[in-house]
Design a protein around this motif. Structure first.
Motif, PDB file in Angstrom:
ATOM      1  N   ILE A 146       0.787  -1.108  -0.115  1.00 39.71           N
ATOM      2  CA  ILE A 146      -0.081  -0.018  -0.029  1.00 39.71           C
ATOM      3  C   ILE A 146       0.791   1.204  -0.099  1.00 39.71           C
ATOM      4  O   ILE A 146       0.661   2.099  -0.783  1.00 39.71           O
ATOM      5  CB  ILE A 146      -0.908  -0.081   1.279  1.00 39.71           C
ATOM      6  N   ASP A 159      -4.450   6.194   2.517  1.00 35.77           N
ATOM      7  CA  ASP A 159      -5.072   5.024   1.615  1.00 35.77           C
ATOM      8  C   ASP A 159      -6.422   4.797   1.682  1.00 35.77           C
ATOM      9  O   ASP A 159      -7.127   4.627   0.638  1.00 35.77           O
ATOM     10  CB  ASP A 159      -4.314   3.745   2.276  1.00 35.77           C
ATOM     11  N   LYS A 213      -5.427   7.020  -6.915  1.00 35.28           N
ATOM     12  CA  LYS A 213      -4.571   6.176  -5.820  1.00 35.28           C
ATOM     13  C   LYS A 213      -5.607   5.051  -5.524  1.00 35.28           C
ATOM     14  O   LYS A 213      -5.106   4.137  -5.359  1.00 35.28           O
ATOM     15  CB  LYS A 213      -4.139   7.021  -4.595  1.00 35.28           C
ATOM     16  N   LEU A 217      -5.027   1.264  -5.960  1.00 33.06           N
ATOM     17  CA  LEU A 217      -4.965   0.369  -4.628  1.00 33.06           C
ATOM     18  C   LEU A 217      -5.800  -0.756  -4.870  1.00 33.06           C
ATOM     19  O   LEU A 217      -5.614  -1.950  -4.493  1.00 33.06           O
ATOM     20  CB  LEU A 217      -5.361   0.986  -3.273  1.00 33.06           C
ATOM     21  N   LEU A 221      -4.682  -4.607  -4.658  1.00 37.82           N
ATOM     22  CA  LEU A 221      -5.131  -5.284  -3.554  1.00 37.82           C
ATOM     23  C   LEU A 221      -6.066  -6.537  -3.849  1.00 37.82           C
ATOM     24  O   LEU A 221      -6.225  -7.670  -3.315  1.00 37.82           O
ATOM     25  CB  LEU A 221      -5.879  -4.423  -2.378  1.00 37.82           C
TER      26      LEU A 221
END
Ligand code: ZN
Length: 235
Positions: A146, A159, A213, A217, A221
């Motif tokens: 991350i 995040d 972002k 992510l 992920l």
């Protein structure tokens, strides 16, 4: 497979064929001044939506547990804290229900750090009963990855705020929010300690969050979670 909209006829058809259920675990709590109170529900829901494309035919996607335990953020407005005892017992009973319905593999997709110790208690008891479980704490399990995209993560930090913005840009804002460090070791415990740990109700550099972002992510992920689920199925 979405359990929420499934009827009994269809549910009976998948029993015995699908042995894995994914239960999102969330929380309703203060996420700084800038992020939705339901952040810890919204993010697991979005992961479910994206995971469904790859493994939707092999996993029953169960409705989420909306409220969780938050000792740290309990003193803040907007936090609805369930005691760890009540929360653990509730999640345990939910999982036991799925086990009795034929689901031997249970994935708890957790969106909230305050739930972690309770979920450890739950999954140890489940394992003793014969359940195989995987708890996904995305913000811990993949933290180093991350940081390559959001270098200053945290509670409603770079995040989490990015992941919320990628769901809907109206669910969070970043302008003027700034950045906050946790000023004390988290292992210090004292009354209303969360207010000292999170003076503004968040940590990390929320100001740097962007929906781009967030998208990066999710892409990263989802791939990591899918790999973990494949390993889990080899148990
Ligand atoms: Zn959160």
């Amino acid at each position: 497979m979405d359990m929420m909209t499934m009827n009994l006829t269809d549910f009976k058809k998948i029993q015995g064929k699908i042995n894995t259920v994914l239960v999102p675990i969330g929380m309703i709590e203060a996420h700084g001044p800038h992020c939705a109170l339901g952040t810890d529900v919204l993010i697991p829901r979005e992961f479910v939506r994206r995971l469904e494309e790859s493994i939707g035919d092999k996993v029953l996607m169960a409705p989420e547990v909306t409220y969780g335990h938050s000792w740290g953020l309990a003193p803040f407005a907007g936090t609805i804290d369930i005691s760890s005892e009540a929360f653990s017992a509730y999640v345990y009973d939910i999982c036991k229900g799925f086990y009795h319905n034929g689901f031997e593999y249970i994935i708890l997709f957790n969106g909230h750090g305050g739930n972690n110790s309770s979920l450890d208690i739950v999954t140890e008891k489940l394992a003793d009963m014969g359940v195989k479980s995987l708890t996904v704490n995305w913000f811990i399990d993949y933290r180093e990855d991350i940081k390559r995209i959001a270098p200053d993560p945290g509670h409603a930090g770079e995040d989490e705020t990015s992941l919320v913005l990628a769901i809907n840009e109206n669910y969070a804002y970043t302008k003027g929010v700034g950045s906050h460090e946790i000023p004390l070791p988290k292992r210090f415990r004292f009354k209303d300690g969360g207010k000292a740990l999170y003076p503004e109700g968040f940590s990390g550099n929320a100001e740097e969050a962007t929906w781009e972002k967030g998208e990066q992510l999710y892409d990263l992920l989802v791939g990591k979670v899918l790999k973990d689920i494949e390993r889990f199925w080899s148990l």
